[in-house]
Design a protein around this motif. Structure first.
Motif, PDB file in Angstrom:
ATOM      1  N   ARG A  68     -15.785   7.531 -10.603  1.00 51.43           N
ATOM      2  CA  ARG A  68     -15.973   6.089 -10.773  1.00 51.43           C
ATOM      3  C   ARG A  68     -16.614   5.693 -12.112  1.00 51.43           C
ATOM      4  N   GLN A  69     -16.488   6.569 -13.115  1.00 49.48           N
ATOM      5  CA  GLN A  69     -16.935   6.260 -14.474  1.00 49.48           C
ATOM      6  C   GLN A  69     -15.713   6.340 -15.397  1.00 49.48           C
ATOM      7  N   VAL A  70     -15.587   5.372 -16.309  1.00 49.41           N
ATOM      8  CA  VAL A  70     -14.417   5.335 -17.189  1.00 49.41           C
ATOM      9  C   VAL A  70     -14.430   6.545 -18.119  1.00 49.41           C
ATOM     10  N   ALA A  71     -13.339   7.307 -18.076  1.00 45.78           N
ATOM     11  CA  ALA A  71     -13.199   8.494 -18.908  1.00 45.78           C
ATOM     12  C   ALA A  71     -12.240   8.257 -20.072  1.00 45.78           C
ATOM     13  N   ALA A  72     -11.258   7.359 -19.888  1.00 45.69           N
ATOM     14  CA  ALA A  72     -10.261   7.119 -20.935  1.00 45.69           C
ATOM     15  C   ALA A  72      -9.538   5.810 -20.676  1.00 45.69           C
ATOM     16  N   ARG A  73      -8.914   5.308 -21.733  1.00 45.59           N
ATOM     17  CA  ARG A  73      -8.018   4.152 -21.663  1.00 45.59           C
ATOM     18  C   ARG A  73      -6.648   4.690 -22.037  1.00 45.59           C
ATOM     19  N   ILE A  74      -5.741   4.753 -21.057  1.00 47.27           N
ATOM     20  CA  ILE A  74      -4.478   5.478 -21.253  1.00 47.27           C
ATOM     21  C   ILE A  74      -3.285   4.529 -21.270  1.00 47.27           C
ATOM     22  N   GLY A  75      -2.387   4.736 -22.246  1.00 48.82           N
ATOM     23  CA  GLY A  75      -1.182   3.925 -22.393  1.00 48.82           C
ATOM     24  C   GLY A  75       0.043   4.670 -21.891  1.00 48.82           C
ATOM     25  N   ILE A  76       1.186   4.001 -21.931  1.00 49.69           N
ATOM     26  CA  ILE A  76       2.413   4.622 -21.427  1.00 49.69           C
ATOM     27  C   ILE A  76       2.772   5.856 -22.247  1.00 49.69           C
ATOM     28  N   GLY A  77       3.231   6.888 -21.547  1.00 54.86           N
ATOM     29  CA  GLY A  77       3.671   8.110 -22.206  1.00 54.86           C
ATOM     30  C   GLY A  77       2.558   8.974 -22.768  1.00 54.86           C
ATOM     31  N   GLU A  78       1.304   8.648 -22.468  1.00 54.39           N
ATOM     32  CA  GLU A  78       0.184   9.419 -23.001  1.00 54.39           C
ATOM     33  C   GLU A  78      -0.385  10.344 -21.935  1.00 54.39           C
ATOM     34  N   SER A  79      -1.056  11.396 -22.400  1.00 55.41           N
ATOM     35  CA  SER A  79      -1.716  12.313 -21.480  1.00 55.41           C
ATOM     36  C   SER A  79      -3.082  12.692 -22.040  1.00 55.41           C
ATOM     37  N   VAL A  80      -3.969  13.089 -21.137  1.00 52.16           N
ATOM     38  CA  VAL A  80      -5.318  13.497 -21.530  1.00 52.16           C
ATOM     39  C   VAL A  80      -5.750  14.650 -20.631  1.00 52.16           C
ATOM     40  N   ARG A  81      -6.469  15.599 -21.219  1.00 52.20           N
ATOM     41  CA  ARG A  81      -6.980  16.763 -20.492  1.00 52.20           C
ATOM     42  C   ARG A  81      -8.503  16.623 -20.436  1.00 52.20           C
ATOM     43  N   LEU A  82      -9.017  16.319 -19.246  1.00 53.17           N
ATOM     44  CA  LEU A  82     -10.451  16.089 -19.058  1.00 53.17           C
ATOM     45  C   LEU A  82     -11.150  17.378 -18.622  1.00 53.17           C
ATOM     46  N   GLN A  83     -12.313  17.631 -19.193  1.00 45.38           N
ATOM     47  CA  GLN A  83     -13.128  18.792 -18.854  1.00 45.38           C
ATOM     48  C   GLN A  83     -14.159  18.335 -17.822  1.00 45.38           C
ATOM     49  N   VAL A  84     -14.093  18.850 -16.605  1.00 44.43           N
ATOM     50  CA  VAL A  84     -14.952  18.355 -15.525  1.00 44.43           C
ATOM     51  C   VAL A  84     -15.642  19.504 -14.794  1.00 44.43           C
ATOM     52  N   PRO A  85     -16.760  19.219 -14.132  1.00 43.42           N
ATOM     53  CA  PRO A  85     -17.388  20.243 -13.306  1.00 43.42           C
ATOM     54  C   PRO A  85     -16.476  20.615 -12.132  1.00 43.42           C
ATOM     55  N   ALA A  86     -16.582  21.857 -11.693  1.00 45.00           N
ATOM     56  CA  ALA A  86     -15.802  22.297 -10.527  1.00 45.00           C
ATOM     57  C   ALA A  86     -16.266  21.550  -9.290  1.00 45.00           C
ATOM     58  N   GLY A  87     -15.385  21.480  -8.304  1.00 43.69           N
ATOM     59  CA  GLY A  87     -15.700  20.797  -7.053  1.00 43.69           C
ATOM     60  C   GLY A  87     -14.805  19.605  -6.843  1.00 43.69           C
ATOM     61  N   ARG A  88     -15.163  18.803  -5.867  1.00 34.87           N
ATOM     62  CA  ARG A  88     -14.365  17.619  -5.534  1.00 34.87           C
ATOM     63  C   ARG A  88     -14.712  16.481  -6.484  1.00 34.87           C
ATOM     64  N   ARG A  89     -13.689  15.955  -7.160  1.00 34.06           N
ATOM     65  CA  ARG A  89     -13.832  14.836  -8.082  1.00 34.06           C
ATOM     66  C   ARG A  89     -13.018  13.664  -7.532  1.00 34.06           C
ATOM     67  N   VAL A  90     -13.513  12.472  -7.722  1.00 38.71           N
ATOM     68  CA  VAL A  90     -12.767  11.270  -7.369  1.00 38.71           C
ATOM     69  C   VAL A  90     -12.155  10.739  -8.662  1.00 38.71           C
ATOM     70  N   VAL A  91     -10.830  10.808  -8.751  1.00 41.26           N
ATOM     71  CA  VAL A  91     -10.120  10.362  -9.943  1.00 41.26           C
ATOM     72  C   VAL A  91      -9.401   9.069  -9.573  1.00 41.26           C
ATOM     73  N   GLY A  92      -9.544   8.072 -10.418  1.00 41.71           N
ATOM     74  CA  GLY A  92      -8.938   6.787 -10.106  1.00 41.71           C
ATOM     75  C   GLY A  92      -8.416   6.078 -11.333  1.00 41.71           C
ATOM     76  N   ILE A  93      -7.735   4.976 -11.086  1.00 41.41           N
ATOM     77  CA  ILE A  93      -7.278   4.089 -12.146  1.00 41.41           C
ATOM     78  C   ILE A  93      -7.748   2.687 -11.817  1.00 41.41           C
ATOM     79  N   GLY A  94      -8.000   1.931 -12.863  1.00 45.95           N
ATOM     80  CA  GLY A  94      -8.463   0.560 -12.682  1.00 45.95           C
ATOM     81  C   GLY A  94      -8.070  -0.277 -13.883  1.00 45.95           C
ATOM     82  N   VAL A  95      -8.464  -1.538 -13.838  1.00 44.35           N
ATOM     83  CA  VAL A  95      -8.194  -2.462 -14.934  1.00 44.35           C
ATOM     84  C   VAL A  95      -9.060  -2.062 -16.124  1.00 44.35           C
TER      85      VAL A  95
END
Length: 141
Positions: A68-95
């Motif tokens: 629930r913290q903004v990690a990136a602002r992503i446009g069409i056709g783009e990709s990003v590789r996020l480095q995160v701690p192991a375990g259960r992560r909640v990944v989402g999209i928003g405005v």
């Protein structure tokens, strides 16, 4: 004439759905829109998120959130590789709150629980469909 109108309407709706880029044809997210999770985490893993191509919301960025913290602002056709701690992560999209156009005034909140194993990469994709709007889903090979 009616048949042609019906076919054109169906084609217009199909044109609003997104599609995956062929491998190697997506763009890497520019550094100025990559806001968090850039450095490797000891004992952590990665989350690779790709936004599909499509006309729906094509001129807008989507906020990509991790826990629930903004990690990136992503446009069409783009990709990003996020480095995160192991375990259960909640990944989402928003405005994208940084967007001061009509895109930033909409409503969007989709979340997905992702299990990240140490040293492994979890793959997700952001889709846009005429019927359901934006969604975030596991990327199945």
């Amino acid at each position: 004439m009616r048949l042609m109108c019906a076919v054109l309407a169906l084609l217009a709706l199909a044109g609003c759905s997104s599609f995956q880029a062929a491998p190697g044809h997506g763009k890497t997210l520019p550094a100025e829109r990559w806001l968090a999770y850039q450095q490797p985490v000891e004992g952590g893993g990665q989350i690779l998120v790709a936004r599909e191509f499509g006309l729906l919301g094509g001129g807008c960025y989507v906020a990509l959130l991790v826990d629930r913290q903004v990690a990136a602002r992503i446009g069409i056709g783009e990709s990003v590789r996020l480095q995160v701690p192991a375990g259960r992560r909640v990944v989402g999209i928003g405005v994208d709150k940084q967007d001061d156009t009509l895109c930033g005034m909409g409503r969007l909140n989709r979340e997905l629980a992702v299990e990240v194993a140490p040293g492994e990469t979890s793959r997700l994709r952001i889709v846009s469909e005429a019927k359901n709007g934006f969604d975030i889903r596991p990327d199945t090979p």
